[in-house]
Design a protein around this motif. Structure first.
Motif, PDB file in Angstrom:
ATOM      1  N   ILE A  10     -11.902  -3.226   9.310  1.00 45.33           N
ATOM      2  CA  ILE A  10     -11.153  -3.919  10.365  1.00 45.33           C
ATOM      3  C   ILE A  10     -11.570  -5.392  10.429  1.00 45.33           C
ATOM      4  O   ILE A  10     -10.734  -6.276  10.588  1.00 45.33           O
ATOM      5  CB  ILE A  10     -11.356  -3.225  11.736  1.00 45.33           C
ATOM      6  N   ALA A  11     -12.880  -5.652  10.287  1.00 48.66           N
ATOM      7  CA  ALA A  11     -13.343  -7.042  10.298  1.00 48.66           C
ATOM      8  C   ALA A  11     -12.781  -7.816   9.108  1.00 48.66           C
ATOM      9  O   ALA A  11     -12.362  -8.967   9.251  1.00 48.66           O
ATOM     10  CB  ALA A  11     -14.868  -7.085  10.288  1.00 48.66           C
ATOM     11  N   ALA A  12     -12.749  -7.192   7.936  1.00 52.41           N
ATOM     12  CA  ALA A  12     -12.191  -7.848   6.747  1.00 52.41           C
ATOM     13  C   ALA A  12     -10.691  -8.083   6.915  1.00 52.41           C
ATOM     14  O   ALA A  12     -10.179  -9.144   6.545  1.00 52.41           O
ATOM     15  CB  ALA A  12     -12.462  -7.002   5.513  1.00 52.41           C
ATOM     16  N   ARG A  45      -1.709  -4.248  19.542  1.00 54.39           N
ATOM     17  CA  ARG A  45      -1.040  -2.947  19.469  1.00 54.39           C
ATOM     18  C   ARG A  45      -1.471  -2.175  18.224  1.00 54.39           C
ATOM     19  O   ARG A  45      -1.778  -0.984  18.285  1.00 54.39           O
ATOM     20  CB  ARG A  45       0.460  -3.165  19.471  1.00 54.39           C
ATOM     21  N   GLU A  46      -1.516  -2.853  17.083  1.00 56.65           N
ATOM     22  CA  GLU A  46      -1.929  -2.203  15.843  1.00 56.65           C
ATOM     23  C   GLU A  46      -3.386  -1.779  15.914  1.00 56.65           C
ATOM     24  O   GLU A  46      -3.751  -0.693  15.479  1.00 56.65           O
ATOM     25  CB  GLU A  46      -1.722  -3.128  14.637  1.00 56.65           C
ATOM     26  N   LEU A  47      -4.222  -2.673  16.438  1.00 52.43           N
ATOM     27  CA  LEU A  47      -5.645  -2.372  16.528  1.00 52.43           C
ATOM     28  C   LEU A  47      -5.903  -1.192  17.464  1.00 52.43           C
ATOM     29  O   LEU A  47      -6.728  -0.332  17.174  1.00 52.43           O
ATOM     30  CB  LEU A  47      -6.415  -3.604  17.015  1.00 52.43           C
ATOM     31  N   ALA A  48      -5.176  -1.141  18.565  1.00 53.21           N
ATOM     32  CA  ALA A  48      -5.337  -0.021  19.501  1.00 53.21           C
ATOM     33  C   ALA A  48      -4.911   1.288  18.848  1.00 53.21           C
ATOM     34  O   ALA A  48      -5.578   2.318  19.013  1.00 53.21           O
ATOM     35  CB  ALA A  48      -4.532  -0.271  20.765  1.00 53.21           C
ATOM     36  N   GLY A  49      -3.836   1.263  18.084  1.00 54.66           N
ATOM     37  CA  GLY A  49      -3.399   2.467  17.388  1.00 54.66           C
ATOM     38  C   GLY A  49      -4.383   2.921  16.333  1.00 54.66           C
ATOM     39  O   GLY A  49      -4.720   4.110  16.232  1.00 54.66           O
ATOM     40  N   LEU A  50      -4.854   1.976  15.532  1.00 54.63           N
ATOM     41  CA  LEU A  50      -5.834   2.311  14.495  1.00 54.63           C
ATOM     42  C   LEU A  50      -7.140   2.825  15.094  1.00 54.63           C
ATOM     43  O   LEU A  50      -7.672   3.858  14.682  1.00 54.63           O
ATOM     44  CB  LEU A  50      -6.133   1.079  13.635  1.00 54.63           C
ATOM     45  N   ALA A  51      -7.662   2.081  16.048  1.00 52.24           N
ATOM     46  CA  ALA A  51      -8.942   2.456  16.651  1.00 52.24           C
ATOM     47  C   ALA A  51      -8.825   3.756  17.439  1.00 52.24           C
ATOM     48  O   ALA A  51      -9.727   4.598  17.390  1.00 52.24           O
ATOM     49  CB  ALA A  51      -9.448   1.335  17.552  1.00 52.24           C
ATOM     50  N   GLY A  52      -7.727   3.930  18.162  1.00 54.75           N
ATOM     51  CA  GLY A  52      -7.537   5.173  18.925  1.00 54.75           C
ATOM     52  C   GLY A  52      -7.439   6.390  18.027  1.00 54.75           C
ATOM     53  O   GLY A  52      -8.076   7.420  18.288  1.00 54.75           O
ATOM     54  N   GLY A  53      -6.663   6.287  16.966  1.00 52.94           N
ATOM     55  CA  GLY A  53      -6.546   7.397  16.027  1.00 52.94           C
ATOM     56  C   GLY A  53      -7.852   7.692  15.333  1.00 52.94           C
ATOM     57  O   GLY A  53      -8.244   8.857  15.150  1.00 52.94           O
TER      58      GLY A  53
END
Length: 72
Positions: A27-29, A41-49
């Motif tokens: 995610i940092a890269a 929105r994308e980060l919340a979806g990725l991190a939540g999943g």
């Protein structure tokens, strides 16, 4: 450390921690490489999943530990 990794459950916990580290580095890269960054929105979806996946993973490891009586 070697005694911790000698048991199955210890190895599973180490794999889970390594997976979390790889996710955070990825995610940092992605945030560094993508010109606009990572959207909320994308980060919340990725991190939540990913969080749900890791919860299920660690619960299954705990159940495995209870079933086998592996107390390390």
């Amino acid at each position: 450390m070697r005694a911790f990794l000698a048991s199955d459950v210890g190895f599973y916990y180490a794999v889970g921690a390594f997976t979390i580290a790889i996710f955070v580095v990825g995610i940092a890269a992605l945030a560094a490489v993508t010109p606009r960054g990572v959207g909320t929105r994308e980060l919340a979806g990725l991190a939540g999943g990913f969080f749900l996946f890791m919860i299920v993973y660690f619960v299954s490891v705990a159940v495995h530990r209870l079933e086998d009586g592996d107390g390390w």
